[in-house]
Design a protein around this motif. Structure first.
Motif, short mmCIF file in Angstrom:
data_model
loop_
_atom_site.label_atom_id
_atom_site.label_comp_id
_atom_site.label_asym_id
_atom_site.label_seq_id
_atom_site.Cartn_x
_atom_site.Cartn_y
_atom_site.Cartn_z
N ILE A 291 3.82 -0.40 9.72
CA ILE A 291 3.49 -1.60 8.87
C ILE A 291 3.66 -3.03 9.51
N GLU A 292 4.86 -3.30 10.09
CA GLU A 292 5.23 -4.55 10.89
C GLU A 292 4.24 -4.60 12.16
N ILE B 109 0.80 -5.88 10.59
CA ILE B 109 1.02 -7.08 10.09
C ILE B 109 0.77 -7.93 11.41
N VAL C 10 -2.41 -4.43 2.90
CA VAL C 10 -1.02 -4.39 3.32
C VAL C 10 0.10 -5.23 2.55
N TYR C 11 -0.06 -6.21 2.26
CA TYR C 11 0.88 -7.13 1.33
C TYR C 11 0.79 -6.64 -0.06
N GLY D 190 0.34 -3.54 -0.85
CA GLY D 190 0.97 -2.35 -0.90
C GLY D 190 2.66 -2.72 -0.82
N GLN D 191 3.05 -3.83 -0.48
CA GLN D 191 4.31 -4.26 -0.31
C GLN D 191 5.02 -4.96 -1.49
N GLY D 192 3.98 -5.02 -2.38
CA GLY D 192 4.26 -5.90 -3.64
C GLY D 192 4.15 -7.37 -3.51
N LYS D 193 3.63 -7.85 -2.39
CA LYS D 193 3.64 -9.35 -2.10
C LYS D 193 2.28 -9.69 -2.60
N GLU E 130 0.73 -13.33 -1.21
CA GLU E 130 0.18 -13.49 -0.17
C GLU E 130 -1.16 -12.43 -0.08
#
Length: 211
Positions: free
Chosen positions: A43-44, A47, A70-71, A73-76, A79
């Motif tokens: 993931i990183e 990004i 992606v964000y 999915g990360q709960g962000k 963003e």
């Protein structure tokens, strides 16, 4: 992920990484590398690659949409929201961009904005099944059962074997007290592998038995 798939992904990653080194200003190379990193669970790295694609081309809506995913999915959510809003500004007819905005608004429980975003997505791509099914969920949450049923049926016309589609239609039918048909769709969702909420299943069965 099977060992063969892992090996295949590694080969593709190696080729794309080499291509990015050879063509550092290639938007598509960085974009595709980011997508493969996503598939590989890196993931990183995904990004970083998608950010590079956007840096090279600030009007690259596809990379914005994928980075937003992606964000999300990360709960962000902040963003993700910003990126998808930018994406639909540069690509107003992006059905996926509007659908992703719908997901974000839905997650924030801003139902009217979610409905508007899903409807905008379907305006540009009437066959986007995920938008129909998510619209069904939001309309059900809002208590608009008739429209929810119509949306669910639309989704199932496109993808008849959608487990989520049958479950969502079952829920919408339940709240409109069409218990027998709801039971049929709930059973079909189970057959297709959907994990139906056991409490809902028990209540629906009880109502259908009494009908």
């Amino acid at each position: 992920m099977t060992e063969q798939l892992k090996e295949d992904l590694e080969k593709v990653l190696e080729e794309l990484e080499k291509k990015c080194e050879q063509h550092p200003d290639s938007v598509m190379a960085h974009h595709h590398l980011g997508l493969v990193y996503m598939k590989a669970g890196r993931i990183e790295d995904a990004i970083a690659s998608l950010k590079q694609a956007i840096k090279i081309d600030p009007l690259n809506g596809d990379s914005m949409i994928n980075l937003g995913a992606v964000y999300f999915g990360q709960g962000k959510l902040d963003e993700a929201l910003e990126l998808n809003q930018q994406a639909v500004e540069v690509q107003p007819e992006s059905a996926q961009g509007h659908a992703n905005l719908g997901l974000i608004w839905q997650q924030r429980n801003e139902l009217e904005k979610a409905i508007a975003a899903y409807e905008k997505a379907l305006q540009y791509d009437p066959k986007l099944v995920s938008a129909w099914l998510n619209l069904t969920s939001v309309l059900t949450m809002r208590g608009d059962d008739e429209r929810a049923i119509k949306a669910a049926r639309k989704g199932l016309e496109i993808e008849p074997d959608s487990p989520l589609g049958h479950n969502n239609l079952a829920v919408a039918l339940y709240f409109s007290e069409q218990f027998q048909e709801a039971l049929t769709h709930m059973k079909r969702a189970k057959e297709l592998g959907y994990s139906v909420d056991p409490t809902f299943a028990a209540r629906l069965q009880e109502q259908a038995d009494q009908a």
